[in-house]
Design an enzyme around this catalytic site. Structure first.
Site, PDB file in Angstrom:
ATOM      1  N   GLN A  17     -43.622 -34.125   6.039  1.00 16.24           N
ATOM      2  CA  GLN A  17     -43.767 -35.675   6.483  1.00 16.24           C
ATOM      3  C   GLN A  17     -45.443 -36.031   6.457  1.00 16.24           C
ATOM      4  OE1 GLN A  17     -43.688 -38.451  10.412  1.00 16.24           O
ATOM      5  NE2 GLN A  17     -42.650 -36.805  10.648  1.00 16.24           N
ATOM      6  N   SER A  18     -46.342 -34.841   6.790  1.00 13.30           N
ATOM      7  CA  SER A  18     -47.509 -35.223   6.982  1.00 13.30           C
ATOM      8  C   SER A  18     -48.350 -35.771   5.539  1.00 13.30           C
ATOM      9  CB  SER A  18     -48.315 -33.981   7.688  1.00 13.30           C
ATOM     10  OG  SER A  18     -48.232 -33.055   6.779  1.00 13.30           O
ATOM     11  N   ARG A  38     -40.109 -28.747  -6.727  1.00 14.28           N
ATOM     12  CA  ARG A  38     -39.638 -27.213  -7.024  1.00 14.28           C
ATOM     13  C   ARG A  38     -38.205 -27.740  -7.746  1.00 14.28           C
ATOM     14  NH1 ARG A  38     -40.347 -22.039  -3.867  1.00 14.28           N
ATOM     15  NH2 ARG A  38     -39.981 -23.617  -1.887  1.00 14.28           N
ATOM     16  N   LEU A  72     -41.277 -28.956 -11.415  1.00 15.51           N
ATOM     17  CA  LEU A  72     -42.306 -28.151 -12.076  1.00 15.51           C
ATOM     18  C   LEU A  72     -42.246 -26.822 -11.506  1.00 15.51           C
ATOM     19  CD1 LEU A  72     -44.198 -28.115 -14.648  1.00 15.51           C
ATOM     20  CD2 LEU A  72     -46.128 -28.320 -13.522  1.00 15.51           C
ATOM     21  N   LYS A  75     -44.617 -21.281 -10.576  1.00 20.85           N
ATOM     22  CA  LYS A  75     -45.056 -19.817 -10.522  1.00 20.85           C
ATOM     23  C   LYS A  75     -44.552 -19.422 -12.028  1.00 20.85           C
ATOM     24  CE  LYS A  75     -44.601 -19.071  -5.617  1.00 20.85           C
ATOM     25  NZ  LYS A  75     -43.888 -18.778  -4.648  1.00 20.85           N
ATOM     26  N   ARG A 104     -52.403 -18.564  -3.544  1.00 24.25           N
ATOM     27  CA  ARG A 104     -51.303 -17.470  -4.358  1.00 24.25           C
ATOM     28  C   ARG A 104     -50.843 -18.259  -5.468  1.00 24.25           C
ATOM     29  NH1 ARG A 104     -50.064 -16.770   1.168  1.00 24.25           N
ATOM     30  NH2 ARG A 104     -48.118 -18.149   1.148  1.00 24.25           N
ATOM     31  N   LYS A 136     -48.351 -21.918  10.590  1.00 26.59           N
ATOM     32  CA  LYS A 136     -47.530 -22.946   9.786  1.00 26.59           C
ATOM     33  C   LYS A 136     -47.302 -24.012  11.135  1.00 26.59           C
ATOM     34  CE  LYS A 136     -45.148 -20.554   6.176  1.00 26.59           C
ATOM     35  NZ  LYS A 136     -43.967 -20.342   5.382  1.00 26.59           N
ATOM     36  N   VAL A 137     -47.406 -25.141  10.669  1.00 25.15           N
ATOM     37  CA  VAL A 137     -47.425 -25.997  11.795  1.00 25.15           C
ATOM     38  C   VAL A 137     -46.440 -27.068  11.687  1.00 25.15           C
ATOM     39  CG1 VAL A 137     -48.781 -27.844  12.954  1.00 25.15           C
ATOM     40  CG2 VAL A 137     -49.551 -25.380  13.126  1.00 25.15           C
ATOM     41  N   GLU A 139     -44.832 -31.062  13.433  1.00 22.80           N
ATOM     42  CA  GLU A 139     -45.367 -32.017  14.341  1.00 22.80           C
ATOM     43  C   GLU A 139     -45.459 -31.686  15.836  1.00 22.80           C
ATOM     44  OE1 GLU A 139     -45.953 -35.729  13.738  1.00 22.80           O
ATOM     45  OE2 GLU A 139     -46.242 -35.404  16.029  1.00 22.80           O
ATOM     46  N   ASP A 168     -47.959 -35.416  12.255  1.00 16.85           N
ATOM     47  CA  ASP A 168     -47.735 -35.653  10.940  1.00 16.85           C
ATOM     48  C   ASP A 168     -48.134 -36.938  10.250  1.00 16.85           C
ATOM     49  OD1 ASP A 168     -46.323 -33.225  10.474  1.00 16.85           O
ATOM     50  OD2 ASP A 168     -44.425 -33.967  10.979  1.00 16.85           O
ATOM     51  N   GLY A 247     -56.575 -47.390  29.502  1.00 17.45           N
ATOM     52  CA  GLY A 247     -58.045 -48.223  29.837  1.00 17.45           C
ATOM     53  C   GLY A 247     -58.186 -48.475  31.238  1.00 17.45           C
ATOM     54  N   GLY A 248     -59.368 -49.429  31.146  1.00 18.04           N
ATOM     55  CA  GLY A 248     -59.902 -50.014  32.317  1.00 18.04           C
ATOM     56  C   GLY A 248     -59.101 -50.944  33.124  1.00 18.04           C
ATOM     57  N   GLN A 249     -57.978 -51.481  32.283  1.00 12.67           N
ATOM     58  CA  GLN A 249     -57.324 -52.317  32.879  1.00 12.67           C
ATOM     59  C   GLN A 249     -56.109 -51.820  33.456  1.00 12.67           C
ATOM     60  OE1 GLN A 249     -58.617 -55.340  33.453  1.00 12.67           O
ATOM     61  NE2 GLN A 249     -60.053 -55.471  31.997  1.00 12.67           N
TER      62      GLN A 249
HETATM   63  N1  CAO Z   1     -43.202 -24.356  -7.827  1.00 13.98           N
HETATM   64  C1  CAO Z   1     -43.207 -23.103  -7.382  1.00 13.98           C
HETATM   65  N2  CAO Z   1     -43.261 -22.661  -6.270  1.00 13.98           N
HETATM   66  C2  CAO Z   1     -43.350 -23.705  -5.071  1.00 13.98           C
HETATM   67  C3  CAO Z   1     -43.504 -25.153  -5.544  1.00 13.98           C
HETATM   68  C4  CAO Z   1     -43.433 -25.411  -6.871  1.00 13.98           C
HETATM   69  N3  CAO Z   1     -43.275 -26.694  -7.547  1.00 13.98           N
HETATM   70  N4  CAO Z   1     -43.736 -25.650  -4.623  1.00 13.98           N
HETATM   71  C5  CAO Z   1     -43.972 -24.833  -3.377  1.00 13.98           C
HETATM   72  N5  CAO Z   1     -43.764 -23.586  -3.932  1.00 13.98           N
HETATM   73  C6  CAO Z   1     -43.745 -22.335  -2.991  1.00 13.98           C
HETATM   74  C7  CAO Z   1     -45.170 -22.200  -2.538  1.00 13.98           C
HETATM   75  O1  CAO Z   1     -45.881 -21.559  -3.546  1.00 13.98           O
HETATM   76  C8  CAO Z   1     -44.627 -21.247  -1.391  1.00 13.98           C
HETATM   77  O2  CAO Z   1     -44.614 -19.795  -1.918  1.00 13.98           O
HETATM   78  P1  CAO Z   1     -45.314 -18.429  -1.430  1.00 13.98           P
HETATM   79  O3  CAO Z   1     -45.222 -18.785   0.195  1.00 13.98           O
HETATM   80  O4  CAO Z   1     -44.697 -17.560  -2.007  1.00 13.98           O
HETATM   81  O5  CAO Z   1     -46.947 -18.664  -1.769  1.00 13.98           O
HETATM   82  C9  CAO Z   1     -43.296 -21.670  -0.943  1.00 13.98           C
HETATM   83  O6  CAO Z   1     -43.025 -22.658  -1.830  1.00 13.98           O
HETATM   84  C10 CAO Z   1     -43.367 -22.188   0.380  1.00 13.98           C
HETATM   85  O7  CAO Z   1     -44.502 -23.088   0.882  1.00 13.98           O
HETATM   86  P2  CAO Z   1     -44.893 -23.402   2.290  1.00 13.98           P
HETATM   87  O8  CAO Z   1     -45.209 -22.044   2.687  1.00 13.98           O
HETATM   88  O9  CAO Z   1     -45.937 -24.467   2.252  1.00 13.98           O
HETATM   89  O10 CAO Z   1     -43.464 -24.086   2.774  1.00 13.98           O
HETATM   90  P3  CAO Z   1     -42.695 -23.505   4.185  1.00 13.98           P
HETATM   91  O11 CAO Z   1     -41.438 -24.407   3.920  1.00 13.98           O
HETATM   92  O12 CAO Z   1     -42.544 -22.427   4.427  1.00 13.98           O
HETATM   93  O13 CAO Z   1     -43.591 -24.164   5.391  1.00 13.98           O
HETATM   94  C11 CAO Z   1     -44.867 -25.808   6.544  1.00 13.98           C
HETATM   95  C12 CAO Z   1     -43.434 -25.529   5.548  1.00 13.98           C
HETATM   96  C13 CAO Z   1     -44.754 -27.346   6.675  1.00 13.98           C
HETATM   97  C14 CAO Z   1     -44.523 -25.295   8.087  1.00 13.98           C
HETATM   98  C15 CAO Z   1     -45.939 -25.477   5.865  1.00 13.98           C
HETATM   99  O14 CAO Z   1     -46.001 -26.008   4.537  1.00 13.98           O
HETATM  100  C16 CAO Z   1     -47.396 -26.013   6.545  1.00 13.98           C
HETATM  101  O15 CAO Z   1     -47.432 -25.201   7.814  1.00 13.98           O
HETATM  102  N6  CAO Z   1     -48.118 -26.893   6.127  1.00 13.98           N
HETATM  103  C17 CAO Z   1     -49.319 -27.288   6.540  1.00 13.98           C
HETATM  104  C18 CAO Z   1     -49.123 -28.242   7.812  1.00 13.98           C
HETATM  105  C19 CAO Z   1     -48.353 -29.269   7.643  1.00 13.98           C
HETATM  106  O16 CAO Z   1     -48.501 -30.145   6.888  1.00 13.98           O
HETATM  107  N7  CAO Z   1     -47.290 -29.395   8.746  1.00 13.98           N
HETATM  108  C20 CAO Z   1     -46.425 -30.617   8.663  1.00 13.98           C
HETATM  109  C21 CAO Z   1     -45.253 -30.417   7.919  1.00 13.98           C
HETATM  110  S1  CAO Z   1     -44.309 -32.148   8.257  1.00 13.98           S
HETATM  111  O17 CAO Z   1     -43.793 -31.883   9.905  1.00 13.98           O
END
Ligand code: CAO
Length: 426
Positions: A17-18, A38, A72, A75, A104, A136-137, A139, A168, A247-249
């Protein structure tokens, strides 16, 4: 008519979402947003909270309008070559991967900056530098760590998360502002830069008034909080203030006619000082206009519960829309509690494009929130979200300039399509 961001190309590595909130805004302002997904899976939200079988979810469609989708595998060796060409071709890269993912993948800031010094690299992470920077985070984590949850809800209840997606979508908006500032600075420097927005920081920014109150605590009780009138002492940290005005009201949510059966038959009522005398007449307390306990704002502060109880006796005799009409004739600020159903059906929101109906080839028609920011010389036309990989070939040939043979070779490398899973019998 031209668009504000026409000619700007965005390499959109966002998901959930974010980040998508940010790139959707850029697309609405006219940027060409190329969403990289992906192969085979795409943005995880395509399949989350699905309401129509095999159709992209509303979660996805409502955050990815006006974009193009390219699959795409970054990797894959050929995929990396294609990504390099994308980086050289685009103006802005937006990503909200987990911390360290871009490095990475082999595309850290230094490498991107060397490949395309004009590129702006914009990132959302949960936290800025510090003890939690690798986390990781989602909302609600941001709402809890950014000061929203501790200050939302009632004093004697649990901390609450809000329905508004301030972690987000709120951070997506912050990031978009940073990108536009960086784009402007590029006019003078000729260089891109990094734009970082942390969700904790974005939520705290939106909770600015609560940090204000934290400091006011040192100078005595905060008299606009209900608990002051109730004689309940303040602790060390800003308490949850229920529906008290920030607020103040002074303001409160009051029952209106039908509240017994309708969970949204309420109105937010603000006893703004300049219209106090009119309020006294409306609620049937003309004596309060001159009474020393009620005439002046400071005298009213310890009596807010009593005052709002009296206002509520009056609002309960009217529907929320009747209250809105009556109070607004006298400039008394108020707001009916509108349900999502009422908002979805609101003709004026449809007219301004704040709520739009969009047609999708798989799911059919659905409602979405359009662009809430209206530019007079760059109007937004909301178009549907792309299907997974819908524009892969078009982007390879028309944007990146690959020949037909090269496109065929790229596809043959397997970097744009997921390997077919063998059938069970094979
Ligand atoms: N081709 C190949 N690999 C891809 C790819 C692509 N097109 N797109 C993503 N990937 C891979 C990444 O390289 C990553 O692999 P590695 O861990 O091996 O490096 C993997 O997908 C997972 O990516 P991720 O860790 O971002 O995804 P997740 O689902 O595990 O985590 C989230 C999700 C949202 C918790 C995390 O991305 C995050 O903390 N983001 C920052 C904060 C944020 O925006 N949070 C709000 C999300 S909305 O509520």
């Amino acid at each position: 008519m031209t668009k504000a961001l026409e000619g700007i190309r965005v390499l959109d590595f966002t998901h959930v979402q974010s980040g998508p909130t940010c790139t959707q805004l850029l697309a609405w302002f006219g940027a060409d947003v190329i969403k990289i997904e992906r192969p085979g899976e795409g943005d995880i939200t395509r399949g989350q909270l699905r309401d129509v079988p095999n159709a992209d979810s509303l979660y996805f469609t409502m955050l990815n309008h006006n974009k193009r989708s390219m699959t795409l595998d970054t990797k894959n060796k050929t995929g990396k070559e294609v990504l390099e060409r994308l980086i050289k071709t685009c103006d802005i890269l937006v990503e909200n991967f987990a911390p360290g993912v871009l490095d990475r993948m082999g595309f850290g800031w230094e490498k991107i900056h060397a490949m395309n010094p004009r590129m702006i690299v914009a990132s959302i992470k949960g936290f800025g530098p510090g003890p939690y920077e690798d986390c990781k985070v989602y909302e609600n984590v941001a709402q809890c760590t950014g000061g929203s949850a501790s200050t939302t809800g009632f004093r004697d209840g649990l901390p609450l998360v809000t329905g508004a997606q301030i972690g987000d979508s709120g951070t997506g908006l912050h990031l978009a502002v940073g990108i536009l500032a960086a784009l402007n600075q590029r006019h003078t420097t000729g260089l891109g830069q990094r734009v970082d927005a942390a969700m904790q920081d974005g939520v705290l920014n939106l909770c600015r008034v609560k940090l204000r109150d934290q400091q006011r605590l040192a100078h005595g009780p905060m008299k606009e909080y209900s608990q002051f009138g109730e004689g309940i002492p303040f602790g060390e940290a800003v308490p949850r203030a229920g529906n008290d005005s920030g607020g103040g009201q002074p303001g409160r949510i009051l029952k209106c006619k039908g509240w017994e059966n309708d969970p949204n038959a309420y109105i937010y009522f603000i006893t703004q000082a300049p219209v106090w005398e009119k309020i006294c007449d409306i609620i049937g307390e003309p004596g309060w206009k001159t009474h020393p306990d009620y005439a002046k704002p400071a005298a009213r502060l310890p009596r807010l519960n009593e005052i709002f109880a009296r206002c509520e006796q009056w609002t309960m005799t009217k529907t929320k829309f009747e209250v809105m009409d009556i109070l607004n004739k006298d400039d008394v600020p108020c707001g009916p509690i509108l349900s999502m159903k009422e908002l979805a059906e609101d003709p004026s929101l449809r007219k301004t494009g704040t709520i739009v109906e969009v047609d999708h080839p798989v799911r059919g028609k659905y409602l979405s929130v359009g662009n809430p920011i209206k530019l007079s010389a760059s109007p937004t036309v909301v178009t549907r979200s792309p299907l997974l990989g819908e524009h892969t070939e078009e982007i390879l040939s028309k944007v990146l300039g690959y020949t037909g043979d090269e496109v065929a070779a790229i596809k043959a490398s397997g970097c744009t399509e997921a390997a077919k899973k063998p059938m069970a019998a094979e």
